[in-house]
Design a protein around this motif. Structure first.
Motif, PDB file in Angstrom:
ATOM      1  N   VAL A 105      -4.132   4.874   4.244  1.00  0.00           N
ATOM      2  CA  VAL A 105      -3.161   6.001   3.963  1.00  0.00           C
ATOM      3  C   VAL A 105      -1.931   5.370   3.344  1.00  0.00           C
ATOM      4  N   TYR A 106      -1.658   5.758   2.179  1.00  0.00           N
ATOM      5  CA  TYR A 106      -0.191   5.376   1.390  1.00  0.00           C
ATOM      6  C   TYR A 106       0.384   6.688   1.096  1.00  0.00           C
ATOM      7  N   ILE A 107       1.643   6.360   0.862  1.00  0.00           N
ATOM      8  CA  ILE A 107       2.585   7.557   0.492  1.00  0.00           C
ATOM      9  C   ILE A 107       3.087   6.808  -1.024  1.00  0.00           C
ATOM     10  N   TYR A 108       3.170   7.692  -2.316  1.00  0.00           N
ATOM     11  CA  TYR A 108       3.831   7.447  -3.413  1.00  0.00           C
ATOM     12  C   TYR A 108       4.593   8.641  -3.891  1.00  0.00           C
ATOM     13  N   CYS A 130      -7.355  -3.236  -4.116  1.00  0.00           N
ATOM     14  CA  CYS A 130      -8.670  -2.434  -4.369  1.00  0.00           C
ATOM     15  C   CYS A 130      -8.633  -1.919  -5.442  1.00  0.00           C
ATOM     16  N   SER A 131      -9.921  -1.376  -6.016  1.00  0.00           N
ATOM     17  CA  SER A 131     -10.161  -1.002  -7.211  1.00  0.00           C
ATOM     18  C   SER A 131      -9.629   0.563  -7.371  1.00  0.00           C
ATOM     19  N   THR A 132      -9.154   0.813  -8.461  1.00  0.00           N
ATOM     20  CA  THR A 132      -8.505   2.425  -8.647  1.00  0.00           C
ATOM     21  C   THR A 132      -9.475   3.189  -8.374  1.00  0.00           C
ATOM     22  N   GLU A 133     -10.883   2.819  -8.624  1.00  0.00           N
ATOM     23  CA  GLU A 133     -12.032   3.911  -8.103  1.00  0.00           C
ATOM     24  C   GLU A 133     -12.021   4.027  -6.662  1.00  0.00           C
ATOM     25  N   ASP A 134     -11.253   3.179  -5.963  1.00  0.00           N
ATOM     26  CA  ASP A 134     -11.292   3.387  -4.272  1.00  0.00           C
ATOM     27  C   ASP A 134     -10.552   4.177  -3.817  1.00  0.00           C
ATOM     28  N   ILE A 135      -9.509   4.438  -4.700  1.00  0.00           N
ATOM     29  CA  ILE A 135      -8.280   5.506  -4.178  1.00  0.00           C
ATOM     30  C   ILE A 135      -8.451   6.870  -4.477  1.00  0.00           C
ATOM     31  N   MET A 136      -8.185   7.847  -3.447  1.00  0.00           N
ATOM     32  CA  MET A 136      -8.187   9.251  -3.942  1.00  0.00           C
ATOM     33  C   MET A 136      -6.794   9.417  -3.540  1.00  0.00           C
ATOM     34  N   PHE A 137      -5.896  10.441  -4.741  1.00  0.00           N
ATOM     35  CA  PHE A 137      -4.479  10.644  -4.842  1.00  0.00           C
ATOM     36  C   PHE A 137      -4.402  12.249  -4.669  1.00  0.00           C
ATOM     37  N   LEU A 138      -3.501  12.590  -3.608  1.00  0.00           N
ATOM     38  CA  LEU A 138      -3.232  13.924  -3.506  1.00  0.00           C
ATOM     39  C   LEU A 138      -1.956  14.371  -4.034  1.00  0.00           C
ATOM     40  N   THR A 139      -1.969  15.386  -4.716  1.00  0.00           N
ATOM     41  CA  THR A 139      -0.484  15.663  -5.429  1.00  0.00           C
ATOM     42  C   THR A 139      -0.573  17.231  -5.801  1.00  0.00           C
ATOM     43  N   ILE A 180      -0.421   0.001  -8.372  1.00  0.00           N
ATOM     44  CA  ILE A 180      -0.379   0.223  -6.811  1.00  0.00           C
ATOM     45  C   ILE A 180      -1.867  -0.137  -6.170  1.00  0.00           C
ATOM     46  N   ALA A 181      -2.788  -0.026  -7.285  1.00  0.00           N
ATOM     47  CA  ALA A 181      -4.131  -0.479  -6.751  1.00  0.00           C
ATOM     48  C   ALA A 181      -4.296  -2.037  -6.486  1.00  0.00           C
ATOM     49  N   GLU A 182      -3.502  -2.548  -7.535  1.00  0.00           N
ATOM     50  CA  GLU A 182      -3.557  -4.108  -7.329  1.00  0.00           C
ATOM     51  C   GLU A 182      -2.606  -4.521  -6.049  1.00  0.00           C
ATOM     52  N   ARG A 183      -1.669  -3.810  -5.888  1.00  0.00           N
ATOM     53  CA  ARG A 183      -0.786  -4.003  -4.670  1.00  0.00           C
ATOM     54  C   ARG A 183      -1.614  -3.817  -3.253  1.00  0.00           C
ATOM     55  N   ILE A 184      -2.440  -2.863  -3.479  1.00  0.00           N
ATOM     56  CA  ILE A 184      -3.289  -2.374  -2.222  1.00  0.00           C
ATOM     57  C   ILE A 184      -4.382  -3.349  -2.067  1.00  0.00           C
ATOM     58  N   LEU A 195       1.306   6.268  10.906  1.00  0.00           N
ATOM     59  CA  LEU A 195       0.126   6.683  10.127  1.00  0.00           C
ATOM     60  C   LEU A 195      -0.127   6.046   8.688  1.00  0.00           C
ATOM     61  N   PHE A 196       0.785   5.298   8.379  1.00  0.00           N
ATOM     62  CA  PHE A 196       1.086   4.835   6.846  1.00  0.00           C
ATOM     63  C   PHE A 196       0.721   3.379   6.795  1.00  0.00           C
ATOM     64  N   ASP A 197      -0.041   2.905   5.653  1.00  0.00           N
ATOM     65  CA  ASP A 197      -0.152   1.531   5.614  1.00  0.00           C
ATOM     66  C   ASP A 197       0.648   0.795   4.703  1.00  0.00           C
ATOM     67  N   GLY A 198       1.611   1.885   3.905  1.00  0.00           N
ATOM     68  CA  GLY A 198       2.399   1.368   2.785  1.00  0.00           C
ATOM     69  C   GLY A 198       3.139   2.414   2.134  1.00  0.00           C
ATOM     70  N   HIS A 199       4.098   2.112   1.434  1.00  0.00           N
ATOM     71  CA  HIS A 199       4.881   3.079   0.639  1.00  0.00           C
ATOM     72  C   HIS A 199       5.537   2.616  -0.714  1.00  0.00           C
ATOM     73  N   PHE A 200       5.133   3.638  -1.864  1.00  0.00           N
ATOM     74  CA  PHE A 200       5.486   3.062  -2.985  1.00  0.00           C
ATOM     75  C   PHE A 200       6.465   4.258  -3.545  1.00  0.00           C
ATOM     76  N   ASP A 201       7.439   3.758  -4.478  1.00  0.00           N
ATOM     77  CA  ASP A 201       8.458   4.556  -5.120  1.00  0.00           C
ATOM     78  C   ASP A 201       8.218   4.333  -6.611  1.00  0.00           C
ATOM     79  N   THR A 202       9.311   4.865  -7.223  1.00  0.00           N
ATOM     80  CA  THR A 202       9.483   4.705  -8.913  1.00  0.00           C
ATOM     81  C   THR A 202       9.896   3.240  -9.313  1.00  0.00           C
TER      82      THR A 202
END
Length: 261
Positions: A149-152, A202-211, A196-200, A175-182
């Motif tokens: 779980v990451y924050i952006y 994993c592939s972008t397809e492996d990430i779900m974004f909630l906004t 962000i996917a590169e930094r984590i 609770l968080f594995d990492g944080h990203f900002d601007t």
């Protein structure tokens, strides 16, 4: 609202803050007004400290860039070395900060100073970070299933850590594995999500974004992420087209683990 299953490939959740984990009212009615009411006092108290000098230097560089790009705004030197009149120098910084905030700008220079002002307030209990009641139980459930779980957020990483570290529910940073900002890029640009996917790792397809912001959702989808738009009280109203276009959730508890809905 019916349960929505995460895609089977999901390995990581990327979460927005404002309107997603945290009420917009906390940011708009508590955090931002605190800056407006206290920026002058904070600068006066910390003006000679290295951290504050670095904050002002970053604001100065931003002001120079704004001048080059002909953005309307207070035209000041924002340079501590130029002024012998400290009070006037501080007022110039205050004017710049208030102008940027009035324009709802997300510059790194502004966010860095805001983060330091908030840090001082959190540390003495003047502010406590707010989170929706469904957030912590859901994240704990996801993590038990091995999801990261990451924050952006457009707020600085430091400001993010303060909000969750000094929250109404205690210190939630575990609770968080990492944080990203601007610093990784703007949230409305698809390249930011690729980075962000590169930094984590994993592939972008492996990430779900909630906004709660559909422009961010669109950018994330363009990068290959799966997306759910969070509908909360006080969030911007979605158009009918947006409602049919995106997967919607009203609570993190609406989101079922892969294969369980």
């Amino acid at each position: 609202m019916a349960q929505v299953a995460m895609p089977a490939s999901t390995r990581a959740l990327l979460l927005d803050i404002e309107g997603t984990t945290t009420p917009i009212t906390f940011v708009k009615d508590i955090l931002f007004p605190y800056i407006k009411d206290n920026v002058q006092e904070y600068l006066s108290a910390h003006w000679e400290e290295d951290e504050c000098k670095q904050d002002v230097q970053l604001l100065k560089k931003q002001a120079e860039e704004d001048t080059r790009e002909h953005r309307a705004g207070p035209v000041h030197t924002l340079d501590q070395t130029v002024h012998t009149d400290e009070e006037k120098a501080i007022q110039e910084v205050v004017d710049n900060v208030l102008w940027q905030m009035a324009a709802d700008r997300k510059t790194t220079a502004l966010k860095q100073l805001q983060g330091h002002i908030w840090r001082a307030a959190y540390a003495v209990g003047k502010i406590k970070g707010e989170v929706y009641e469904d957030v912590v139980p859901a994240i704990r459930r996801w993590r038990r299933q091995g999801l990261k779980v990451y924050i952006y957020s457009s707020g600085s990483v430091e400001a993010q850590k303060l909000l969750f570290g000094y929250s109404v529910e205690g210190n939630l940073l575990e609770l968080f594995d990492g944080h990203f900002d601007t610093n990784i890029g703007l949230k409305v640009e698809s390249k930011s999500y690729q980075r962000i996917a590169e930094r984590i790792g994993c592939s972008t397809e492996d990430i779900m974004f909630l906004t709660d912001v559909t422009r961010e959702a669109k950018a994330a989808e363009e990068a290959g992420l799966s997306v759910a738009v969070v509908v909360r009280p006080g969030n911007a109203e979605l158009t009918e087209k947006e409602r049919t276009r995106y997967t919607l959730i009203t609570s993190f508890s609406d989101l079922a683990l892969p294969g369980s809905a």
